[in-house]
Each structure stands twice: as C-alpha cells, then as structure tokens.
Design a protein around this motif. Structure first.
Motif, PDB file in Angstrom:
ATOM      1  N   PHE A 126      53.999 -13.785  37.686  1.00 26.93           N
ATOM      2  CA  PHE A 126      53.199 -14.075  38.807  1.00 26.93           C
ATOM      3  C   PHE A 126      53.149 -15.571  39.077  1.00 26.93           C
ATOM      4  O   PHE A 126      53.346 -16.068  40.067  1.00 26.93           O
ATOM      5  CB  PHE A 126      51.911 -13.451  38.828  1.00 26.93           C
ATOM      6  CG  PHE A 126      51.010 -13.802  39.696  1.00 26.93           C
ATOM      7  CD1 PHE A 126      51.033 -13.177  40.901  1.00 26.93           C
ATOM      8  CD2 PHE A 126      50.154 -14.903  39.647  1.00 26.93           C
ATOM      9  CE1 PHE A 126      50.283 -13.655  42.065  1.00 26.93           C
ATOM     10  CE2 PHE A 126      49.070 -15.213  40.613  1.00 26.93           C
ATOM     11  CZ  PHE A 126      49.287 -14.645  41.949  1.00 26.93           C
ATOM     12  N   GLN A 129      56.834 -17.171  39.270  1.00 33.16           N
ATOM     13  CA  GLN A 129      57.858 -16.714  40.328  1.00 33.16           C
ATOM     14  C   GLN A 129      57.155 -16.210  41.764  1.00 33.16           C
ATOM     15  O   GLN A 129      57.987 -16.498  42.680  1.00 33.16           O
ATOM     16  CB  GLN A 129      58.726 -15.462  40.127  1.00 33.16           C
ATOM     17  CG  GLN A 129      59.330 -15.831  38.578  1.00 33.16           C
ATOM     18  CD  GLN A 129      60.661 -16.900  38.796  1.00 33.16           C
ATOM     19  OE1 GLN A 129      61.127 -16.978  39.973  1.00 33.16           O
ATOM     20  NE2 GLN A 129      60.907 -17.438  37.965  1.00 33.16           N
ATOM     21  N   VAL A 130      55.999 -16.080  41.677  1.00 36.73           N
ATOM     22  CA  VAL A 130      55.354 -15.382  42.832  1.00 36.73           C
ATOM     23  C   VAL A 130      54.181 -16.298  43.629  1.00 36.73           C
ATOM     24  O   VAL A 130      54.241 -16.626  44.679  1.00 36.73           O
ATOM     25  CB  VAL A 130      54.441 -14.133  42.689  1.00 36.73           C
ATOM     26  CG1 VAL A 130      53.937 -13.526  43.888  1.00 36.73           C
ATOM     27  CG2 VAL A 130      55.873 -13.145  42.051  1.00 36.73           C
ATOM     28  N   GLN A 131      53.171 -16.697  42.731  1.00 43.35           N
ATOM     29  CA  GLN A 131      52.249 -17.668  43.119  1.00 43.35           C
ATOM     30  C   GLN A 131      52.539 -18.885  44.052  1.00 43.35           C
ATOM     31  O   GLN A 131      52.146 -19.105  44.986  1.00 43.35           O
ATOM     32  CB  GLN A 131      51.171 -17.891  41.968  1.00 43.35           C
ATOM     33  CG  GLN A 131      49.815 -18.739  42.659  1.00 43.35           C
ATOM     34  CD  GLN A 131      48.940 -19.101  41.513  1.00 43.35           C
ATOM     35  OE1 GLN A 131      49.251 -18.673  40.484  1.00 43.35           O
ATOM     36  NE2 GLN A 131      47.713 -19.258  41.892  1.00 43.35           N
ATOM     37  N   LEU A 134      53.050 -17.953  47.604  1.00 37.73           N
ATOM     38  CA  LEU A 134      52.015 -17.520  48.693  1.00 37.73           C
ATOM     39  C   LEU A 134      51.112 -18.500  49.075  1.00 37.73           C
ATOM     40  O   LEU A 134      50.644 -19.369  48.372  1.00 37.73           O
ATOM     41  CB  LEU A 134      51.325 -16.448  47.619  1.00 37.73           C
ATOM     42  CG  LEU A 134      52.056 -15.272  46.998  1.00 37.73           C
ATOM     43  CD1 LEU A 134      51.064 -14.452  45.979  1.00 37.73           C
ATOM     44  CD2 LEU A 134      52.876 -14.609  47.814  1.00 37.73           C
ATOM     45  N   ILE A 176      53.347 -11.711  52.234  1.00 36.76           N
ATOM     46  CA  ILE A 176      54.313 -11.846  50.890  1.00 36.76           C
ATOM     47  C   ILE A 176      55.906 -12.111  51.578  1.00 36.76           C
ATOM     48  O   ILE A 176      56.262 -11.398  52.150  1.00 36.76           O
ATOM     49  CB  ILE A 176      54.445 -10.479  50.123  1.00 36.76           C
ATOM     50  CG1 ILE A 176      52.742 -10.267  50.103  1.00 36.76           C
ATOM     51  CG2 ILE A 176      55.091 -10.523  48.795  1.00 36.76           C
ATOM     52  CD1 ILE A 176      51.907 -10.785  49.231  1.00 36.76           C
ATOM     53  N   LEU A 180      61.014 -12.391  47.715  1.00 36.13           N
ATOM     54  CA  LEU A 180      60.517 -11.745  46.497  1.00 36.13           C
ATOM     55  C   LEU A 180      61.000 -10.373  46.164  1.00 36.13           C
ATOM     56  O   LEU A 180      60.840  -9.582  46.934  1.00 36.13           O
ATOM     57  CB  LEU A 180      58.972 -11.916  46.259  1.00 36.13           C
ATOM     58  CG  LEU A 180      58.393 -13.384  46.370  1.00 36.13           C
ATOM     59  CD1 LEU A 180      56.881 -13.337  46.445  1.00 36.13           C
ATOM     60  CD2 LEU A 180      58.663 -13.985  45.027  1.00 36.13           C
ATOM     61  N   ARG A 182      60.703  -6.769  45.295  1.00 41.16           N
ATOM     62  CA  ARG A 182      59.590  -5.670  45.321  1.00 41.16           C
ATOM     63  C   ARG A 182      59.591  -4.808  44.000  1.00 41.16           C
ATOM     64  O   ARG A 182      58.399  -4.233  43.963  1.00 41.16           O
ATOM     65  CB  ARG A 182      59.869  -4.790  46.468  1.00 41.16           C
ATOM     66  CG  ARG A 182      59.201  -5.205  47.940  1.00 41.16           C
ATOM     67  CD  ARG A 182      58.861  -6.461  48.120  1.00 41.16           C
ATOM     68  NE  ARG A 182      58.315  -6.941  49.499  1.00 41.16           N
ATOM     69  CZ  ARG A 182      58.351  -8.111  50.022  1.00 41.16           C
ATOM     70  NH1 ARG A 182      58.830  -9.220  49.379  1.00 41.16           N
ATOM     71  NH2 ARG A 182      57.816  -8.213  51.147  1.00 41.16           N
ATOM     72  N   LEU A 201      55.767  -5.260  42.970  1.00 37.85           N
ATOM     73  CA  LEU A 201      55.451  -6.651  43.503  1.00 37.85           C
ATOM     74  C   LEU A 201      54.023  -6.598  43.860  1.00 37.85           C
ATOM     75  O   LEU A 201      53.148  -7.529  43.557  1.00 37.85           O
ATOM     76  CB  LEU A 201      56.223  -7.375  44.566  1.00 37.85           C
ATOM     77  CG  LEU A 201      55.818  -8.583  44.827  1.00 37.85           C
ATOM     78  CD1 LEU A 201      55.922  -9.724  43.988  1.00 37.85           C
ATOM     79  CD2 LEU A 201      56.468  -8.834  46.056  1.00 37.85           C
ATOM     80  N   SER A 202      53.788  -5.305  44.624  1.00 36.52           N
ATOM     81  CA  SER A 202      52.125  -5.170  45.138  1.00 36.52           C
ATOM     82  C   SER A 202      51.257  -5.206  43.984  1.00 36.52           C
ATOM     83  O   SER A 202      50.241  -5.509  44.192  1.00 36.52           O
ATOM     84  CB  SER A 202      52.027  -4.201  46.076  1.00 36.52           C
ATOM     85  OG  SER A 202      52.497  -2.882  45.568  1.00 36.52           O
ATOM     86  N   ILE A 205      50.786  -8.574  42.477  1.00 34.89           N
ATOM     87  CA  ILE A 205      49.664  -9.441  43.252  1.00 34.89           C
ATOM     88  C   ILE A 205      48.389  -9.063  43.201  1.00 34.89           C
ATOM     89  O   ILE A 205      47.448  -9.780  43.060  1.00 34.89           O
ATOM     90  CB  ILE A 205      50.333  -9.598  44.612  1.00 34.89           C
ATOM     91  CG1 ILE A 205      51.789 -10.150  44.686  1.00 34.89           C
ATOM     92  CG2 ILE A 205      49.248 -10.416  45.608  1.00 34.89           C
ATOM     93  CD1 ILE A 205      52.402 -10.288  46.072  1.00 34.89           C
TER      94      ILE A 205
END
Length: 683
Positions: A126, A129-131, A134, A176, A180, A182, A201-202, A205
C-alpha cells in the motif's frame, strides 16, 4: 385461428436478463472447472455493465416520451429483476464458488483473514504502490464533488473531527486510478505451501484508509462505482468528419448520464443517500452488493491463478478439412466452395487466405469490412503490407462499433497513412456485414474470390465464438459482394443482387416471404419447417410472421442464444413453436436460417448471415445473408449448426411461455463438446 398481432410478446429487457441468468447458472455447474465458474460470474457482471450503459439507458430515455409503452411500472419491473439477478450473482460467489476455491487452495483474503506476515506485506505494498497515487478530496464550497468516471472504483468517507483549518467538513471522496491492479497475488513466502492467496485492491485501501486522513476519525465509509450512459451520440447528418467527431466524443463518454450506483451492503444509509443525491438517481438505481462493487475485475485472479485442472482443457483447433494446407487456396477455390466452422476449425485458414492474397503478385485488389478486429490484428497488418506491395486496398471501417471505436479509428488512420482507401460506410447505419473480396489476374481475365462470415475478423474472439465462414469464387456471389463494396464506397444505388440478401434493403422482406411460403405449404398440408439459429430474436414483424406460420401448422424450432421476445408453447397460439438456448464453453454466435416448404430439393432454402433478427439489424445496418447452395455443404451446416443444438442434452435450456427458461435434463449430447471432439487437432 387467433390474430398473431394480438399475441402478447415478451419484454426485451427481461429477455436480456433471463439470458444472463442462464450464463450465471454455469457458475453453479459442478462439471464446469472452478476458475471457469468464476469466469461466468465475471461475464455476467460485464454483461450487466453493458446492459445499464446502453440498453437501460435507452429505456430510460424512451420512458420520457409518450406513446413508447414504457412507463414507471415497466422501469420498476426491470429494476426489480436486475436487483434479483445481482443478488443471486453475489450469493453464488459467496456461498458456492468462493468456498470451493478455498477448498482448492485459492483464497481471497480480507484484512481480518490475513496473518501478521501478510498484513505486513500488504501494508508495504500500500505505502509503496498505492498511497502515492491516491489524492483524497475533502468536500467544501471550494472543493466540489469531483467528476466520477464511468465504472471506476471510488471510496466515500465520513470523517469525524476537524480538518487542518479547523473546519468540520465531514465528507471526502477517494478516486482509485485505473492503473492500479484490482487483484494482487501475495508472494509465496507469506503463503502456506500449496496455497494461493489474493487480496483485492479495495480491501488493501480499506485496511489503510486512516493513513489517508491523519488526525481525523473515520466514522463510516464505502467503496462505490457509478455506471453511466456510454452510447456515443453523434448527429451524423451534421458533421463533416465522422472520425474526428467520434474522437472528440470519446473523451466525454466516461461522463455520460448517471444510470446505476453500486455500493457495498455495509454502506451507511446517510452515505448512499448522499451519493444518490449527487448523481441525481432514484432509490431503485442503488445496488447494495455483498462483496466488491466490480466483479468483472476478478478476471485478474483467473489470469494469475495456477492450476490447469481448474480451467477448461486447452483446445487446439484443427486445420479445416475442406482446405489443402499445401498449395494455392485460389487453385482449390476455383473448383470448390469451402465452409469454415470456427472455433472448431482453425481461423488460421482465414489469415492464410489473406496472406496468400498479399503475397501473390497476381492479386490486384483487396477489399474488406472491419467491424471488431481488436487493437492488435494480424489481418490488419496484412492489409497494411498489401498496400506497401502496391495492391489496391479498400477498407470499410465501422467507426461506431460500440466500445471498439478507438481501435477502429487507429486502424483507419494507419491504413490511410500508407495509402489505402478508407471509408466509413453509410451515414446513419452501421456496416455489420463481414466480407472480404480478392481480385486476381488469371490469364486474360480477372477472377474474384470472397470470404463471407457470420462473425468478426478477429483472431482472438474466433477462438471463443462459434461462427461460420464461407470461401467462394462463384461469379454471381462474388459479383454481389463487389457491388456492396462499390455502394459503400461510392454511395451509388446498388443493382439487384443475385444471391446476397442485404439489409436494410431486401433481407427482412425476403425472410418474410420465406416464412409466408412455409405457412402456405402448411395450410396445404405439405411439409412446412423452419429452423433458425440466431443470437437475438426481437424484430416484431419477423416474430409476428413466425407466430402466423406456426398457427398455420408449420413446425418451428428457434435456437436463440440471448433475448427472444416470442413466447412459445401457448395453446392455440404458439404451440407449434419451440425455443431453446444453448450456453456452453463457447459463445454461440452463428446465424443459420433454414426454411422448407415442400418435399423437393428446390423447396428449401438455407442461409448464413451476419445479422440477428433484431429491428436494428434489419433496418439500420448494412448486413448480408448468403445461400448455401452446394448440397454437401448445406447438409454439413444442418448436421453441425442445427441438429446437434436441437438435440443438446447438456448445455441447452428450453423457454417457457412466460419467458423463463428451464435447463434440459443433464444427460446426453453437448453440441459444442461433440464438435470439439470432431475437429480437435491431432498433436
């Protein structure tokens, strides 16, 4: 005899939803491999997306116009059926398929199910790669509700406390990015041996949502997804360049009218009401689902999961028996027409036909329609090479092939760039006919060779869809094909066809004549038989004509994959008409039309067609149907495309008068399996 016009036809929208019930039922079949059962759930989700994006959006528009027969009660009935189908979809996922996946060693882990090591890995993923991608939007007068694109994943969050400036704005939206993944597969070192573990992914997050709002308390939240009207509305009579008009429209397609809102079942009512208000949607447009809001993305799990035994066995299509693998196809086609039955016989034969034409110095011109060919296509690359080799190439590119507009525009531009002639069909109509024409110099004359098909020039879907292709050098048929291309390019009036039936000109009219001929034969006490295999049967004039023929005594069998508005089996009304649907491993796409009005060979007709029996195909599209006149080939079509489907005892469903379907007893023949066994390549 009752008046056929008084028979109450079935709802088209309900018929579409009934088809998706049949697809969803595949997910319950224990004889279907486990990952394929999950794939059927994903297919239904994708189908419902398109249903709301296109069909339901049109129904909503029609409901605003008086005299359409679509009122509030009709909309409510369709919405109710949609909700019931979605509820069934998530029930099958949660209570049948997901537990079976766990037994097979494949887990989708929520935060509470993860071990400490797995949580640590997810947290690192997270933050890395994700934060960084966002950007939460806190709503206030200077931060209005953001634009929410069609079918994107989003979070709505209700916050406690005050923001950095001491204000108590309490709602935030987190969009989102589509880039990214899923579904994320956990690495082997945090998973027990022999197991496969995935996280959505949900869920990632959700577990770390508080890190996006430091200093604030998260009171409630939900993921949500909005479906919008995605039809491209271009006034073709009022644009100078259709390609550029469509390109400009594509940039706004993601932000059409809101149609459907999906939230998770745990979403607080205050948040769902807030979202409904933002998007101007009624309560019936809200779908509270028991799981992720986008099941289509679970195809990423299917692609990543290991285990060939959990998928359908790989099928290797054999080379068509009617075509030589060595030597010239043109030489063979001078003496024989050839039937190609895909995907049971390899689509490579069509590619080889075009490749030979491109490489043959005696070939002077190639013409082809392009409807759905894909963003990568060996056929399009061959057309480009044909232009480079100095051949005349005409490409009729359908720019309005729904959801393939961008790929087709790109191919049109590439073809134009090397010097091909590119046209876009007829204003106000889609060119849906599937045709290729090769003109070759042979001595002192020119000879034409044609390929006609019930399906698209797309090698990828040709491995999944059942279709029939037809290769011929018959002068009367190839002349007809050439006249169609001439009309599409020049807009000149077409001379009457010798063999082809064309929509929107002669096709519907001739089909009605065939049906009437069968009806008259039935009234005279002579053999009267109709067998149709199509994807959809929703054209009212044709449906009414079939009902009348059935009342006259004709025996009628309809194999309709999807929507059928004709109610069969009603005593004294449609009791001579039977409707069945086959849903199996392959997507049924073949259109075969058979009529018999006597005993002699000259008293029957069999046509293959690009067109379904829908009003749009008969009146607003360029479509082609062609006869199979060779006795051996005609019998082959009957033996492979009709009889097995009428006898199918594994994948078939039978329609009731009320529009519902019941699966046949699970014994006996699977038409698709029998054809795969018949044509499987020897390796």
């Amino acid at each position: 005899m009752s008046d056929p016009a008084r028979v109450q036809l079935l709802s088209r929208e309900q018929a579409i939803l009934e088809f998706n019930r049949r697809v969803l039922a595949q997910a319950r079949r224990e004889d279907v491999p486990l990952l394929e059962r999950l794939r059927y759930i994903c297919i239904v989700s994708s189908n419902l997306d398109e249903f709301f994006e296109v069909r339901y959006a049109d129904v909503l528009e029609a409901s605003r116009v008086r005299g359409t027969g679509i009122d509030r009660s009709y909309l409510e009935a369709v919405a109710k059926a949609s909700h019931e189908l979605v509820e069934e979809q998530y029930t099958i996922l949660n209570e049948e398929v997901a537990p079976a996946l766990r037994q097979a060693g494949i887990q989708i882990l929520n935060h509470a199910d993860r071990t400490a090591a797995q949580r640590e890995w997810v947290a690192g993923f997270f933050r890395r790669q994700v934060q960084p991608l966002l950007v939460p939007i806190g709503l206030d007068p200077s931060h209005p509700f953001p634009q929410v694109a069609n079918k994107t994943l989003n979070f709505v969050v209700k916050l406690g406390g005050r923001d950095a400036f001491g204000r108590d704005n309490d709602i935030a939206i987190v969009r989102i990015p589509r880039v990214l993944p899923r579904v994320i597969k956990l690495p082997a070192h945090v998973v027990e041996p022999g197991q496969q573990a995935f996280v959505l992914l949900s869920s990632v997050i959700r577990a770390h949502l508080d890190e996006l709002f430091p200093g604030r308390e998260i009171l409630s939240f939900s993921q949500f997804r909005l479906t919008r009207d995605s039809d491209l509305d271009v006034d073709e009579d009022d644009v100078a360049d259709l390609r550029e008009a469509l390109r400009s429209k594509m940039s706004t397609r993601q932000f059409g009218q809101a149609i459907r809102l999906e939230v998770v079942r745990s979403c607080h009512e205050d948040l769902s009401n807030f979202l409904l208000e933002q998007f101007g949607l009624p309560r019936q447009a809200l779908f509270e689902v028991n799981g992720p809001v986008n099941l289509v993305r679970l195809t990423q799990l299917i692609d990543q999961a290991e285990g060939d035994h959990l998928r359908f066995p790989a099928y290797q299509a054999g080379w068509p028996e009617s075509l030589p693998q060595a030597g010239s196809m043109f030489e063979h086609l001078r003496h024989h027409d050839c039937l190609l039955h895909h995907p049971f016989e390899s689509f490579d034969a069509v590619v080889a036909f075009l490749r030979e034409a491109v490489n043959d110095p005696n070939v002077l011109a190639i013409k082809q329609t392009i409807y759905r060919t894909g963003s990568e296509s060996v056929l399009m690359e061959l057309l480009l090479e044909a232009v480079r080799r100095g051949k005349e190439v005409l490409a009729v590119v359908e720019l309005k092939a729904r959801f393939d507009e961008e790929a087709n525009i790109n191919w049109a531009e590439r073809l134009e760039a090397v010097g091909a002639q590119v046209v876009y069909g007829i204003v106000g109509m889609k060119t849906h006919a599937k045709m290729m024409l090769v003109t070759r110099r042979e001595g002192a004359r020119l000879r034409r060779y044609a390929h006609l098909s019930t399906g698209n020039y797309n090698p990828k879907t040709a491995r999944l869809y059942t279709d029939v292709g037809y290769l011929t050098s018959q002068p009367d048929l190839t002349t007809d094909v050439d006249r169609v291309f001439h009309q599409l390019a020049s807009l000149a009036q077409i001379r009457s066809s010798r063999q082809l039936l064309l929509a929107p000109y002669s096709m519907q009219r001739q089909m009605l004549r065939f049906i009437e001929r069968v009806a008259q034969s039935a009234k005279a006490g002579r053999p009267a038989r109709i067998v149709l295999k199509v994807n959809s049967l929703t054209d009212e004039p044709l449906v009414r004509a079939l009902i009348a023929a059935g009342q006259a005594g004709a025996s009628i069998d309809l194999v309709v994959r999807g929507a059928c508005i004709l109610p069969p089996g009603i005593p004294e009304l449609t009791e001579n008409i039977r409707v069945r649907s086959v849903v199996g491993q392959m997507l049924e796409h073949t259109r075969v039309l058979y009529f018999r009005w006597g005993e002699g060979d000259h008293e029957e007709a069999l046509y293959l067609s690009s067109a379904d029996w829908m009003n749009r195909n008969m009146t607003r599209r360029i479509e082609a149907a062609w006869p199979v006149r060779d006795g051996a080939l005609r019998q082959r079509v009957i033996d492979e495309c009709l009889v097995p489907y009428l006898l199918d005892g594994r994948d078939a469903w039978v329609q009731s008068p009320d529009g519902r379907y019941e699966r046949v007893a699970q014994t006996g023949l699977s038409a698709q399996q029998a054809l795969m066994d018949r044509y499987r390549a020897v390796v």
